[in-house]
Design an enzyme around this catalytic site. Structure first.
Site, PDB file in Angstrom:
ATOM      1  N   TYR A  36      13.043  37.310  -1.343  1.00 34.35           N
ATOM      2  CA  TYR A  36      13.630  37.008  -2.226  1.00 34.35           C
ATOM      3  C   TYR A  36      12.419  38.744  -3.132  1.00 34.35           C
ATOM      4  O   TYR A  36      11.838  39.648  -2.273  1.00 34.35           O
ATOM      5  CB  TYR A  36      11.666  36.623  -3.113  1.00 34.35           C
TER       6      TYR A  36
ATOM      7  N   GLU B  56      16.753  40.192 -10.753  1.00 35.12           N
ATOM      8  CA  GLU B  56      15.953  39.038  -9.382  1.00 35.12           C
ATOM      9  C   GLU B  56      17.008  38.674  -8.634  1.00 35.12           C
ATOM     10  O   GLU B  56      18.129  38.363  -8.996  1.00 35.12           O
ATOM     11  CB  GLU B  56      15.525  38.313  -9.829  1.00 35.12           C
TER      12      GLU B  56
END
Ligand code: GDP
Ligand code: MN
Length: 377
Positions: free
Chosen positions: A101, A185
């Site tokens: 992530y 993101e």
């Protein structure tokens, strides 16, 4: 403005980040053709501006073009957390070895940006942060210095990301800066069995205030509003932001409106909007503002808080009176007029004597009354 995954994917690709080959469609038949072009197998992904599509059944692997068509047919029209799927993206399947992530997000409190990274990608990051907080690292990024190779290496090392992701971290920062994003993101950023680093999913929020200098957004995107009330207000030229409460708020001056929201919250109610009518408290602006606020079914009462300055209170009062002739007032309206020509303004409203309009002399008193009316409505 939030972007769809396929738009984020395009921005990533433009900045040299490796992404899966992919195409978008709203037609199951065309999905079959796209799958064929991608080599037969394809991941069919719902394009909605919300996360957790995988869990909701909006991300499915199709083994061949016929299955891609069936899967697209099933996903199109699906409801995911209140978002109806209008298009699907078909992507070349990636052989995933590990999921990470990474994100950069504006940190308003710190006046900078924050890099958030984790070697445990794929799942929702809030979940990882809640169950294994030590697995998520936060590294402040000085906006003036940005993410250099050294900074990227620091982030990768802190989070336990592979060395090859350093280049992606630098490029992702360039996406944020050059595209005027408030958030970028990638979840998951993956390492393939061949050792490549690929952005498998993307979320980008652009800064609406930068629309004027981002030619590629196009007029429609620059004017974009996710909320229909905000879109209606923007079309009327109103400075309106939809909020989640039940007390509609109208005021003159951003500072006064902001403090009005605080005072309403202090009275135990929630403001339904931010609406600054500025100096031009004309009848038309008042009528437009009232009609937008009253078309929000959550609104139970409306609070008008005006401090007369250059625009005197009697002008505002006349604006309200004329607005009452064009807009059907369906919920109680509490008006607080103070400042320049307040007495004359109050007299004008008294004379109109509309059964749903009440006046208060102080901001606190007005907010308390509007909050009470909202509670008992
Ligand atoms: P989200 O659920 O909305 O975050 O959608 P994602 O695009 O992140 O997809 C959900 C999950 O599906 C990812 O976290 C991956 O684990 C998986 N996934 C998506 N595309 C692929 C792919 O091409 N190959 C593999 N192996 N998994 C994939
Ligand atoms: Mn994801």
């Amino acid at each position: 403005m939030d972007l769809y995954e396929h738009q984020a994917r395009q921005l990533f690709e433009d900045h040299g980040i490796v992404v899966p080959r992919a195409e978008v469609t709203d037609s199951p038949k065309e999905a079959r053709e796209i799958a064929r072009r991608l080599g037969g197998r394809a991941v069919v992904k719902a394009q909605v501006k919300t996360g957790g599509r995988g869990k909701a059944g909006g991300v499915k692997l199709a083994a061949d073009p016929a299955e891609a068509e069936l899967t697209a047919r099933r996903i199109l029209g699906m409801d995911i957390k209140g978002h109806t799927v209008g298009t699907v993206m078909l992507a070349e399947p990636i052989d995933v070895e590990a999921e990470f992530y990474v994100s950069y997000v504006l940190d308003r409190t710190a006046g900078g940006f924050l890099a958030i990274a984790s070697a445990e990608g794929g799942m929702e990051i809030e979940e990882v942060a809640a169950t294994r907080p030590e697995a998520v690292v936060r590294v402040p990024v000085d906006p003036a210095e940005g993410v250099t190779s050294a900074k990227a290496a620091e982030i990768a090392r802190a989070a336990g990301l592979p060395q090859q992701s350093v280049d992606v971290l630098v490029r992702l920062w360039q996406v944020l800066v050059r595209e005027d994003a408030l958030l970028v993101e990638v979840n998951p950023l993956v390492r393939t069995r061949q050792g490549r680093i690929v952005a498998l999913d993307g979320k980008v929020t652009l800064d609406d205030n930068a629309g004027f200098r981002q030619e590629r957004w196009g007029a429609e995107e620059a004017q974009h509003h996710d909320d229909p009330l905000e879109a209606a207000a923007a079309a009327l030229g109103l400075n309106y932001v939809k909020l989640d409460g039940e007390v509609g708020v109208i005021g003159n001056g951003a500072g006064l409106v902001m403090s009005t929201l605080d005072v309403v919250a202090g009275c135990g109610a929630r403001p339904a909007d931010f609406l600054d009518i500025g100096g031009g408290a004309s009848a038309r602006i008042m009528a437009d503002g009232l009609s937008v606020i009253l078309s929000d079914p959550a609104v139970k009462s409306v609070l008008v808080n005006v401090f007369g300055g250059i625009t005197a209170c009697d002008t505002v009062a006349e604006g309200i009176v004329r607005a009452l002739d064009t807009v059907e007032l369906t919920r109680p309206l509490v008006v607080r007029l103070d400042g320049n020509n307040a007495a004359r303004g109050r007299a004008i409203l008294d004379e109109r004597a509309h059964p749903l309009v009440q006046q208060a002399t102080t901001m606190d008193g007005a907010a308390r009354r509007a909050a009470r009316l909202a509670r008992t409505a």
